[in-house]
Design a protein around this motif. Structure first.
Motif, short mmCIF file in Angstrom:
data_model
loop_
_atom_site.label_atom_id
_atom_site.label_comp_id
_atom_site.label_asym_id
_atom_site.label_seq_id
_atom_site.Cartn_x
_atom_site.Cartn_y
_atom_site.Cartn_z
N THR A 162 0.81 -1.22 0.00
CA THR A 162 0.00 0.00 0.00
C THR A 162 0.84 1.26 0.00
O THR A 162 0.30 2.36 -0.02
N ILE A 163 2.16 1.13 0.06
CA ILE A 163 3.02 2.31 0.03
C ILE A 163 2.92 2.98 -1.34
O ILE A 163 3.00 2.33 -2.38
N SER A 164 2.73 4.28 -1.35
CA SER A 164 2.58 4.96 -2.63
C SER A 164 3.53 6.13 -2.81
O SER A 164 3.80 6.55 -3.92
N ILE B 205 12.18 8.44 8.65
CA ILE B 205 11.68 8.41 7.29
C ILE B 205 10.16 8.57 7.34
O ILE B 205 9.47 7.83 8.05
N PHE B 206 9.65 9.53 6.59
CA PHE B 206 8.22 9.79 6.53
C PHE B 206 7.73 9.42 5.13
O PHE B 206 8.31 9.84 4.13
N TYR B 207 6.64 8.65 5.07
CA TYR B 207 6.13 8.22 3.78
C TYR B 207 4.62 8.02 3.87
O TYR B 207 4.05 7.90 4.95
N ARG B 208 3.97 7.99 2.71
CA ARG B 208 2.51 7.97 2.64
C ARG B 208 2.03 6.70 1.96
O ARG B 208 2.67 6.18 1.04
N ASP B 209 0.87 6.19 2.39
CA ASP B 209 0.29 5.02 1.74
C ASP B 209 -0.86 5.43 0.82
O ASP B 209 -1.18 6.62 0.69
N ASN C 1 -3.59 7.81 1.85
CA ASN C 1 -3.14 9.15 2.21
C ASN C 1 -2.81 9.28 3.69
O ASN C 1 -2.91 10.36 4.28
N THR C 2 -2.43 8.15 4.30
CA THR C 2 -1.99 8.16 5.69
C THR C 2 -0.47 8.26 5.73
O THR C 2 0.23 7.50 5.07
N TRP C 3 0.03 9.22 6.53
CA TRP C 3 1.48 9.38 6.64
C TRP C 3 2.02 8.41 7.70
O TRP C 3 1.43 8.24 8.76
N ASN C 4 3.15 7.79 7.38
CA ASN C 4 3.79 6.83 8.26
C ASN C 4 5.17 7.32 8.64
O ASN C 4 5.82 8.05 7.89
#
Length: 265
Positions: free
Chosen positions: A235-237, A252-256, A259-262
């Protein structure tokens, strides 16, 4: 103005590079301008000094990055003409476009750059190739704005993308940082596309958040880099950014796709 990269220097002066889109064609097309703005106090609308770095900029998204060294010199990378990697620097009077020095680093095969500086002033840039979608690293120590040959380019992880291919993997969205020991860290996405086992036109898509590390001084050989997978959820986008705190912890910040930030540490 849309899309921007911001930095604050040791004197609390604010520096922003941003993209301006203006309609200039009768049919409604736009000519983009890459601009620079700075402010030293109050930063009300009238306090900003602005100048154009590159007119007729042929990108419509945030394909540039800004940083500042220990002497408050500005260092900036951007993609020009869709796939040329350029380095720009300015040490004084940066509100004048003539004060910026420009140098092309990689012609015809560049995308999505990120820049960081080591404590000795060496420049490190992570970016992806525009053809096979490799993860690349470019570095330079001297004559960086006057000679393209001063730059050394290394493939950190190779992609195998080709136009029209059904099965391939590609790297994207790199973000680079350097810790207090001079170790280079890159976070990036690896995307894999493959056909179904039945041989139909159904494809599977896999997104993996990856991390590359190099502890040598220059990092100019592929063997000096080690790679690891951080998150292999499909689901990582979008990989947002890599940051290093005062204790050398990596964030590390990333979004799925939702549109949820991880956050990965």
């Amino acid at each position: 103005g849309v899309y921007s990269s911001i930095y604050v220097d040791s004197n609390d002066n604010v520096h922003i590079v941003y993209l301006v889109s203006r309609e200039v064609y009768p049919w409604g097309g736009t000519s983009n301008i890459l601009s620079y703005a700075t402010c030293s106090s109050s930063c009300a609308t009238s306090s900003w000094t602005k100048t154009d770095i590159n007119r007729q900029y042929t990108q419509d998204r945030r394909l540039f990055d800004l940083t500042i060294d220990s002497n408050d010199n500005l260092h900036f990378v951007y993609i020009k003409d869709y796939d040329d990697l350029w380095y720009v620097t300015c040490s004084s009077s940066c509100s004048s476009s003539s004060s910026w020095s420009h140098r092309m680093i990689d012609a015809g095969d560049s995308y999505s750059p990120s820049i960081a500086l080591s404590s000795n002033g060496r420049i490190h840039i992570s970016y992806t190739g525009d053809s096979t979608k490799d993860l690349k690293h470019a570095t330079c120590y001297s004559s960086c704005s006057t000679s393209s040959s001063s730059w050394t380019i290394t493939t950190v992880e190779a992609g195998n993308y080709s136009s029209g291919s059904s099965n391939y993997y590609s790297m994207s969205s790199p973000s680079i940082g350097i810790d207090s020991n001079g170790v280079k860290h890159i976070a990036y996405l690896k995307y894999t596309r493959s056909t179904s086992s039945s041989g139909t036109s159904t494809y599977s898509h896999t997104y993996v958040l990856k991390y590359a590390r190099c502890s040598s001084s220059y990092c100019t050989s592929a063997s000096s880099w080690t790679n690891a997978t951080i998150d292999d959820k499909t689901t990582i986008s979008y990989q947002g950014s890599l940051e290093i705190d005062s204790n050398d912890n990596i964030h590390i910040f990333y979004r799925d796709h939702g549109n949820t930030w991880n956050h990965s540490k």
